[in-house]
Design an enzyme around this catalytic site. Sequence first.
Site, PDB file in Angstrom:
ATOM      1  N   ASN A 119      10.234  25.407  17.374  1.00 49.26           N
ATOM      2  CA  ASN A 119      10.074  25.718  15.971  1.00 49.26           C
ATOM      3  C   ASN A 119       9.590  27.156  15.713  1.00 49.26           C
ATOM      4  O   ASN A 119       8.670  27.697  16.528  1.00 49.26           O
ATOM      5  CB  ASN A 119       8.910  24.646  15.419  1.00 49.26           C
ATOM      6  CG  ASN A 119       8.721  24.789  13.961  1.00 49.26           C
ATOM      7  OD1 ASN A 119       8.031  25.936  13.981  1.00 49.26           O
ATOM      8  ND2 ASN A 119       8.927  24.211  13.238  1.00 49.26           N
ATOM      9  N   CYS A 165      18.005  34.102   2.038  1.00 56.40           N
ATOM     10  CA  CYS A 165      19.149  33.679   1.387  1.00 56.40           C
ATOM     11  C   CYS A 165      18.825  32.663   0.525  1.00 56.40           C
ATOM     12  O   CYS A 165      19.797  31.901   0.248  1.00 56.40           O
ATOM     13  CB  CYS A 165      20.212  33.300   2.758  1.00 56.40           C
ATOM     14  SG  CYS A 165      19.432  31.824   3.664  1.00 56.40           S
TER      15      CYS A 165
HETATM   16  N1  SAH Z   1      20.890  34.397  12.088  1.00 60.07           N
HETATM   17  C1  SAH Z   1      21.751  33.529  12.006  1.00 60.07           C
HETATM   18  C2  SAH Z   1      21.891  32.393  10.962  1.00 60.07           C
HETATM   19  C3  SAH Z   1      20.576  31.717  10.677  1.00 60.07           C
HETATM   20  S1  SAH Z   1      20.777  30.167   9.869  1.00 60.07           S
HETATM   21  C4  SAH Z   1      23.375  34.287  12.175  1.00 60.07           C
HETATM   22  O1  SAH Z   1      23.272  35.612  12.035  1.00 60.07           O
HETATM   23  O2  SAH Z   1      23.992  33.741  12.359  1.00 60.07           O
HETATM   24  C5  SAH Z   1      19.415  29.485  10.090  1.00 60.07           C
HETATM   25  C6  SAH Z   1      19.102  28.790  11.388  1.00 60.07           C
HETATM   26  O3  SAH Z   1      17.694  28.467  11.301  1.00 60.07           O
HETATM   27  C7  SAH Z   1      19.725  27.561  11.568  1.00 60.07           C
HETATM   28  O4  SAH Z   1      20.427  27.706  13.089  1.00 60.07           O
HETATM   29  C8  SAH Z   1      18.514  26.502  11.926  1.00 60.07           C
HETATM   30  O5  SAH Z   1      18.698  25.322  13.068  1.00 60.07           O
HETATM   31  C9  SAH Z   1      17.275  27.226  12.003  1.00 60.07           C
HETATM   32  N2  SAH Z   1      16.105  26.627  11.591  1.00 60.07           N
HETATM   33  C10 SAH Z   1      15.837  26.151  10.647  1.00 60.07           C
HETATM   34  N3  SAH Z   1      14.223  25.653  10.668  1.00 60.07           N
HETATM   35  C11 SAH Z   1      13.807  26.060  11.930  1.00 60.07           C
HETATM   36  C12 SAH Z   1      12.419  26.328  12.375  1.00 60.07           C
HETATM   37  N4  SAH Z   1      11.373  25.762  11.511  1.00 60.07           N
HETATM   38  N5  SAH Z   1      12.299  26.801  13.557  1.00 60.07           N
HETATM   39  C13 SAH Z   1      13.344  27.231  14.151  1.00 60.07           C
HETATM   40  N6  SAH Z   1      14.680  27.484  13.509  1.00 60.07           N
HETATM   41  C14 SAH Z   1      15.067  26.682  12.531  1.00 60.07           C
END
Ligand code: SAH
Length: 383
Positions: free
Chosen positions: A266, A327
């Site tokens: 997380n 976003c």
């Molecule tokens: N930076 C990426 C896109 C991120 S999308 C790119 O350039 O392609 C957002 C991501 O956050 C997803 O993969 C999701 O699994 C992750 N995510 C969501 N909540 C989270 C949390 N609490 N801790 C860690 N990852 C998380």
Amino acid sequence: MRQGQHRVLQGHPWVFQGEFQDLPEDMAPGEIVQVADARGRLVGSGYANPASSILVRILTRGDREPDQEWAQERLRAAVAMRRQDLTDTADMRLVHAEADGLPGLVLERMAGYAVVSPDTLGAQEVLLPWLFDDIKALGPEGVVLRAVSPSRQHEGLGLELRMLAGDPPKGPVEVHEEGVVYLVDLLGGQKTGHYFDQRRNRARVGALSAGRRVLDVFSYTGGFALHAALGGASHVTAIDSSREALSALSRNAERNAASIEAREENAFDALRALSQARERFDMVVLDPPPFARGRGHLPAALRAYKEVNLRAMRLLPRGGILCTASCSHAVSGDDFLGAVRAAAADAGFSGRILGAYGADGDHPVRVEIPETDYLHCLMLEKE
Ligand code: SAH
């Protein structure tokens, strides 16, 4: 419509249920309807979905009726704009829904496939049939229906993932982006796709990475981490809570001969643990999922942005760079800057804003549709 719908009169395509004064009783899902202003003057025509809070999405203004020829014109204009602006890549978003005048319809090209994502009933049942032959011509390898957006539930639609034309790819396809190759499962779920909107910002991170220890938080399949690694970072760590995303990241790292340490954690907990352990990174990237899904979530979302940025800032030494993004459609650029400023004040972080960026050019921003300006990315340098 009732009086005072200035947003719609100025060109915004959404007309909500509550904005209508008189409604015909038997409006069919996907029906093309005409919308008039409070004085009965015709505003335009659009498709209706009685199951959605956005009852009508306007397609054409004045007395032009939307039809196949109109839709084909819109598609041609969208493709032509990108040919002019993004000449160095074939893999890109070709239609960005409302921002290209085709509400609800997203179309991307990946490795010769046309990947179509209708997010609304009208996009699926009205626009897609009109455009199908043209879409097929844009995807010589085949057409994939990738209707996996959670927002489809607001339209009464389920998820769909299948070929509409051509044979399914034998394995993951290769999507090229500024020198990096991403392996994408076109028929896989949401966790193995690729987002084009951060293309330029990833390249910016790559260009600043040489010799730095880089931490990519919310890494997904390695969008930023790969650019950092290929940009010459001395070490790259990626954090994401999704095992599936991280296994796609490892596959991408191997394909690009990049070395990335992937941690399934997380992000909030991991950032706190890293700062307690006095770890330092010369560059931290924060690209979380949208914390606000609607206006009602704004205060909680701004607290979350502040918190995650605060924790990231604590990991940066002097000269360290933070690349931080939002976003969330409901969070404006000013809101986001405010949250980052509040985090900086609490973290004792001072320094320069190197740049404030948006999405790349295949995600156009329209002045009359604020929601199209949804991606905000700040690059800061600690002094
Ligand atoms: N930076 C990426 C896109 C991120 S999308 C790119 O350039 O392609 C957002 C991501 O956050 C997803 O993969 C999701 O699994 C992750 N995510 C969501 N909540 C989270 C949390 N609490 N801790 C860690 N990852 C998380």
